[in-house]
Design an enzyme around this catalytic site. Sequence first.
Site, PDB file in Angstrom:
ATOM      1  N   GLY A  13      32.718   2.170 -22.332  1.00  0.00           N
ATOM      2  CA  GLY A  13      33.426   3.427 -22.085  1.00  0.00           C
ATOM      3  C   GLY A  13      34.838   3.290 -22.636  1.00  0.00           C
ATOM      4  O   GLY A  13      35.141   2.367 -23.417  1.00  0.00           O
ATOM      5  N   TRP A  44      31.601  12.181 -20.460  1.00  0.00           N
ATOM      6  CA  TRP A  44      31.434  13.427 -19.704  1.00  0.00           C
ATOM      7  C   TRP A  44      32.750  13.965 -19.165  1.00  0.00           C
ATOM      8  O   TRP A  44      32.783  15.033 -18.559  1.00  0.00           O
ATOM      9  CB  TRP A  44      30.441  13.204 -18.551  1.00  0.00           C
ATOM     10  CG  TRP A  44      29.092  12.832 -19.075  1.00  0.00           C
ATOM     11  CD1 TRP A  44      28.509  11.603 -19.029  1.00  0.00           C
ATOM     12  CD2 TRP A  44      28.186  13.684 -19.781  1.00  0.00           C
ATOM     13  NE1 TRP A  44      27.288  11.635 -19.657  1.00  0.00           N
ATOM     14  CE2 TRP A  44      27.065  12.902 -20.129  1.00  0.00           C
ATOM     15  CE3 TRP A  44      28.206  15.033 -20.154  1.00  0.00           C
ATOM     16  CZ2 TRP A  44      25.981  13.418 -20.834  1.00  0.00           C
ATOM     17  CZ3 TRP A  44      27.123  15.545 -20.855  1.00  0.00           C
ATOM     18  CH2 TRP A  44      26.035  14.747 -21.181  1.00  0.00           C
ATOM     19  N   HIS A 228      33.673  15.392  -5.788  1.00  0.00           N
ATOM     20  CA  HIS A 228      34.237  16.528  -6.518  1.00  0.00           C
ATOM     21  C   HIS A 228      33.726  17.805  -5.874  1.00  0.00           C
ATOM     22  O   HIS A 228      32.544  17.913  -5.575  1.00  0.00           O
ATOM     23  CB  HIS A 228      33.825  16.485  -7.992  1.00  0.00           C
ATOM     24  CG  HIS A 228      34.720  17.333  -8.842  1.00  0.00           C
ATOM     25  ND1 HIS A 228      34.662  18.706  -8.823  1.00  0.00           N
ATOM     26  CD2 HIS A 228      35.707  17.011  -9.714  1.00  0.00           C
ATOM     27  CE1 HIS A 228      35.583  19.194  -9.647  1.00  0.00           C
ATOM     28  NE2 HIS A 228      36.233  18.184 -10.192  1.00  0.00           N
ATOM     29  N   HIS A 335      31.796  11.633  -7.139  1.00  0.00           N
ATOM     30  CA  HIS A 335      32.408  11.764  -8.459  1.00  0.00           C
ATOM     31  C   HIS A 335      33.155  10.524  -8.929  1.00  0.00           C
ATOM     32  O   HIS A 335      33.053  10.137 -10.090  1.00  0.00           O
ATOM     33  CB  HIS A 335      33.364  12.958  -8.417  1.00  0.00           C
ATOM     34  CG  HIS A 335      33.991  13.293  -9.724  1.00  0.00           C
ATOM     35  ND1 HIS A 335      33.244  13.561 -10.858  1.00  0.00           N
ATOM     36  CD2 HIS A 335      35.291  13.425 -10.094  1.00  0.00           C
ATOM     37  CE1 HIS A 335      34.061  13.834 -11.856  1.00  0.00           C
ATOM     38  NE2 HIS A 335      35.303  13.741 -11.430  1.00  0.00           N
TER      39      HIS A 335
HETATM   40  C1  LIG Z   1      31.595  14.352 -15.217  1.00  0.00           C
HETATM   41  C2  LIG Z   1      32.879  13.599 -15.149  1.00  0.00           C
HETATM   42  C3  LIG Z   1      34.072  14.200 -15.516  1.00  0.00           C
HETATM   43  C4  LIG Z   1      35.261  13.484 -15.450  1.00  0.00           C
HETATM   44  N1  LIG Z   1      36.416  14.097 -15.869  1.00  0.00           N
HETATM   45  C5  LIG Z   1      37.557  13.366 -15.890  1.00  0.00           C
HETATM   46  C6  LIG Z   1      38.751  13.913 -16.416  1.00  0.00           C
HETATM   47  O1  LIG Z   1      38.775  15.041 -16.887  1.00  0.00           O
HETATM   48  N2  LIG Z   1      39.861  13.145 -16.402  1.00  0.00           N
HETATM   49  C7  LIG Z   1      39.889  11.886 -15.911  1.00  0.00           C
HETATM   50  O2  LIG Z   1      40.936  11.229 -15.922  1.00  0.00           O
HETATM   51  N3  LIG Z   1      38.762  11.337 -15.422  1.00  0.00           N
HETATM   52  C8  LIG Z   1      37.606  12.043 -15.423  1.00  0.00           C
HETATM   53  N4  LIG Z   1      36.470  11.471 -14.934  1.00  0.00           N
HETATM   54  C9  LIG Z   1      36.503  10.053 -14.568  1.00  0.00           C
HETATM   55  C10 LIG Z   1      36.559   9.224 -15.843  1.00  0.00           C
HETATM   56  O3  LIG Z   1      35.723   9.814 -16.795  1.00  0.00           O
HETATM   57  C11 LIG Z   1      36.115   7.808 -15.599  1.00  0.00           C
HETATM   58  O4  LIG Z   1      36.806   7.261 -14.502  1.00  0.00           O
HETATM   59  C12 LIG Z   1      36.381   6.941 -16.822  1.00  0.00           C
HETATM   60  O5  LIG Z   1      35.770   7.524 -17.940  1.00  0.00           O
HETATM   61  C13 LIG Z   1      35.842   5.552 -16.579  1.00  0.00           C
HETATM   62  O6  LIG Z   1      35.907   4.834 -17.769  1.00  0.00           O
HETATM   63  P1  LIG Z   1      35.382   3.353 -17.788  1.00  0.00           P
HETATM   64  O7  LIG Z   1      35.521   2.877 -19.175  1.00  0.00           O
HETATM   65  O8  LIG Z   1      36.005   2.580 -16.702  1.00  0.00           O
HETATM   66  O9  LIG Z   1      33.822   3.476 -17.375  1.00  0.00           O
HETATM   67  P2  LIG Z   1      32.626   4.222 -18.116  1.00  0.00           P
HETATM   68  O10 LIG Z   1      33.086   5.212 -19.085  1.00  0.00           O
HETATM   69  O11 LIG Z   1      31.685   4.687 -17.067  1.00  0.00           O
HETATM   70  O12 LIG Z   1      31.944   3.023 -18.923  1.00  0.00           O
HETATM   71  C14 LIG Z   1      31.288   1.970 -18.251  1.00  0.00           C
HETATM   72  C15 LIG Z   1      30.500   1.185 -19.278  1.00  0.00           C
HETATM   73  O13 LIG Z   1      29.986  -0.010 -18.714  1.00  0.00           O
HETATM   74  C16 LIG Z   1      28.622  -0.167 -19.061  1.00  0.00           C
HETATM   75  N5  LIG Z   1      28.014  -1.021 -18.036  1.00  0.00           N
HETATM   76  C17 LIG Z   1      27.943  -0.815 -16.706  1.00  0.00           C
HETATM   77  N6  LIG Z   1      27.346  -1.870 -16.110  1.00  0.00           N
HETATM   78  C18 LIG Z   1      27.040  -2.757 -17.081  1.00  0.00           C
HETATM   79  C19 LIG Z   1      26.409  -4.030 -17.099  1.00  0.00           C
HETATM   80  N7  LIG Z   1      25.960  -4.621 -15.980  1.00  0.00           N
HETATM   81  N8  LIG Z   1      26.231  -4.664 -18.282  1.00  0.00           N
HETATM   82  C20 LIG Z   1      26.654  -4.076 -19.442  1.00  0.00           C
HETATM   83  N9  LIG Z   1      27.261  -2.869 -19.482  1.00  0.00           N
HETATM   84  C21 LIG Z   1      27.454  -2.224 -18.315  1.00  0.00           C
HETATM   85  C22 LIG Z   1      28.123   1.264 -19.080  1.00  0.00           C
HETATM   86  O14 LIG Z   1      26.896   1.362 -19.757  1.00  0.00           O
HETATM   87  C23 LIG Z   1      29.285   1.924 -19.810  1.00  0.00           C
HETATM   88  O15 LIG Z   1      29.218   1.674 -21.196  1.00  0.00           O
HETATM   89  C24 LIG Z   1      35.260  12.154 -14.988  1.00  0.00           C
HETATM   90  C25 LIG Z   1      34.069  11.551 -14.603  1.00  0.00           C
HETATM   91  C26 LIG Z   1      32.881  12.257 -14.688  1.00  0.00           C
HETATM   92  C27 LIG Z   1      31.615  11.587 -14.274  1.00  0.00           C
END
Ligand SMILES: Cc1cc2nc3c(=O)[nH]c(=O)nc-3n(C[C@H](O)[C@H](O)[C@H](O)COP(=O)(O)OP(=O)(O)OC[C@H]3O[C@@H](n4cnc5c(N)ncnc54)[C@H](O)[C@@H]3O)c2cc1C
Length: 518
Positions: A13, A44, A228, A335
Site C-alpha cells: 500500500g 480505495w 465510518h 473502517h
Molecule cells: C474505503 C476507504 C477509504 C479511505 N479513505 C481515506 C481517506 O480519504 N484519507 C485517509 O487519510 N485515509 C483513508 N482511508 C484509510 C487509508 O486508506 C489507510 O489507512 C491507508 O491506505 C493504509 O495504508 P497502508 O499502506 O498502511 O495499508 P494498505 O494500503 O492496506 O496496504 C497493506 C498492504 O499489506 C499487504 N499485506 C497485509 N498482510 C500481509 C502479509 N501477511 N504478507 C504480505 N503482505 C501483506 C496487503 O496486501 C497490502 O498490500 C480509507 C480507507 C478505506 C478502506
Amino acid sequence: MTTTYDYLIIGSGIAGLYAAILAREHGSVLVLTKGSIDDCNTRWAQGGIAASVGPGDSPEKHLRDTIEAGAGLVDEEAARVLTSEASDRIGDLVSLGVPFDTVHGEVALATEGAHSTPRILHAGGDSTGAHIELTLASVARLEGITVLEHTIATEIVTDGDRATAIRALDTASGERTTYACRALILATGGAGQMYQTTTNAEVATGDGIAIAYRVGAEIMDMEFVQFHPTALHLPGVQPFLISEAVRGEGGLLLDTNGERFMAAYDERAELAPRDIVARAIRERMLATGSDHVLLDVTHLDPGLVTARFPQIFRFCADSGINITRQPLPIAPAAHYTMGGARTNTWGETNVAGLYAAGECACTGVHGANRLASNSLLETVVFARRVIQRTIDAPDGRAEPAPNAGSLRPVPSDAPGASDIPPLTREALQSLMWREAGIVRDGESLARAASVLAAWQSTLAAPTDRPSQELADLLTCSRLVTEAALSREESRGAHYRSDFPEPREDWHRHLVFRRNDVA
Ligand SMILES: Cc1cc2nc3c(=O)[nH]c(=O)nc-3n(C[C@H](O)[C@H](O)[C@H](O)COP(=O)(O)OP(=O)(O)OC[C@H]3O[C@@H](n4cnc5c(N)ncnc54)[C@H](O)[C@@H]3O)c2cc1C
C-alpha cells in the site's frame, strides 16, 4: 545461500511502496505482498490527505484539530511531527507524480468533519487513493524495486532480541521461504476484516499486528476501532464507502421518515466527529426499525456532485441509484484500526530491527479517534522517518511501555467446542460486529472474549493464506476485545453503554506484550 536484503518491506500500500522508493537509495530492497500489488486499502481511499497548505492554515491549527479529535489520547509529540512534516511529504508525493486536483492553478482543498478549515488534498475528485497507489506502483516499477506478489508473511524470525528475517508462504506454489534482512518494515495495513460490515479490502486482516505480537512487539490502542458512519447499504452489494467529503460539501443525513436528525446529537450536525455520527445513525436506525438511514445530496448542484465525487457517482449508478436525484441508503461500517504495533516517532518498535509504518502501526497520532484524512498522511510521514532512522541509528528500538499486559491465558472454563460455532471468518466477523462493535458493554465483551478464547484453544497451525489470515484475525480480535473489556469508560471510538462517560483514571493507553500465551 540466503540473500540478506538491507530492507525487507511487507505490504504494497502507500506505506510499503513509499518506504521502498525511499529505501532504494540506501540499499537493496525486497517488497512482499500477499495479493496483487494494488490489493490494499490505499487504493480505495477517497476523501484525500490532510495538510495545512491553505491560506490561513498552519501546522499548529492542524495539530489542535488532531488532538481535539483524539479524545485525550493523542501523543502530542507524534502529532506535532505529523502536522509539521505534512507539507514536505505532500511535496514529495507531487514530485513522484501524484496528480492532486487544482482550481485555477491552486491546489484544491476540501473540508471534512472535525477539521476547522479546508485542508484535504484530493486527486481525481474522490479517487485519491487509486491515484496514489498507481503512481507509487509505477515509480517502484521504474526504479526496479522487486515486489513479490502473492507472498504472505507468516512469522518474524529473531536472533536474540533482534528481528532478522521473515518466513513467508508463496500462495501459488505453496513453498515456504525465509528472507533475511537488516531492517524489517511492516506496512501490512489494518484489521477491518474483523467485522462483518467493513469498508476495508479483503486483505485487511491484521497480519502484521498479529505476527508482531507473537514475536514480542508491543501492541497499543486496539480497543479503538473507527466505524465510518456512511457506507452504502444495499442488499448483496459490498459496503462501499461514501466519503466524509460528501457531508463536507453539504450532504444531509435523513432518517427513513425523511427527517434530519444530526442537530439533535451535536451542534456540528453532519460534520460532527465520526464516532458521534456513527452512534447517532445506529440509534436512529434502531428507533425507526430500519437497517439504514439516508444521505441526501439532491439539493446540491448535480455538476458539482459528479465532478467532485465521480467514483461514488459511478459506483452508485452501477448499483441503480442516481445520487443527484435520490438519497442513498447508508449505514455505519468498520473502517480504521487506530491500534497496532506501538512505535516511537521514528517508527521503531520495542524489537530491534523491526519497524512499522502505516495503519498497522500505532504512533499515537490518532489517539482514541482518527481525524479524517490523517491516516494517508501518517503513512508517508512515518515511513520516511523509518528510512531515515535505519541510516542514522540502525540499532535503535522504542523504549518498552512501562505497564504492558499480555492476553490472558485461555481459561479452562471456556465453552467447549460443542457450545460454539466452528471458527470461520464469517463466524468471527459476526461475533465481533454483535459483541464488540460500535456500542459495547461488559457482558457483550465477556461473551466475545470467551468464544474467541475457545476458538484459540482449538486453532490448528495455519497451512495456507485463508487459515493464516483467520489466525491473525483471531489474535487481533482477542486484543480488541480484551482491551475493550479492560477500558471501563467511553472515549473516542470506544463506546461502552455500561460506562458511557470518559474517566480521568483511564487517561492512558492499554499496551499488550506477549508473554507465553496465545
Ligand atoms: C474505503 C476507504 C477509504 C479511505 N479513505 C481515506 C481517506 O480519504 N484519507 C485517509 O487519510 N485515509 C483513508 N482511508 C484509510 C487509508 O486508506 C489507510 O489507512 C491507508 O491506505 C493504509 O495504508 P497502508 O499502506 O498502511 O495499508 P494498505 O494500503 O492496506 O496496504 C497493506 C498492504 O499489506 C499487504 N499485506 C497485509 N498482510 C500481509 C502479509 N501477511 N504478507 C504480505 N503482505 C501483506 C496487503 O496486501 C497490502 O498490500 C480509507 C480507507 C478505506 C478502506
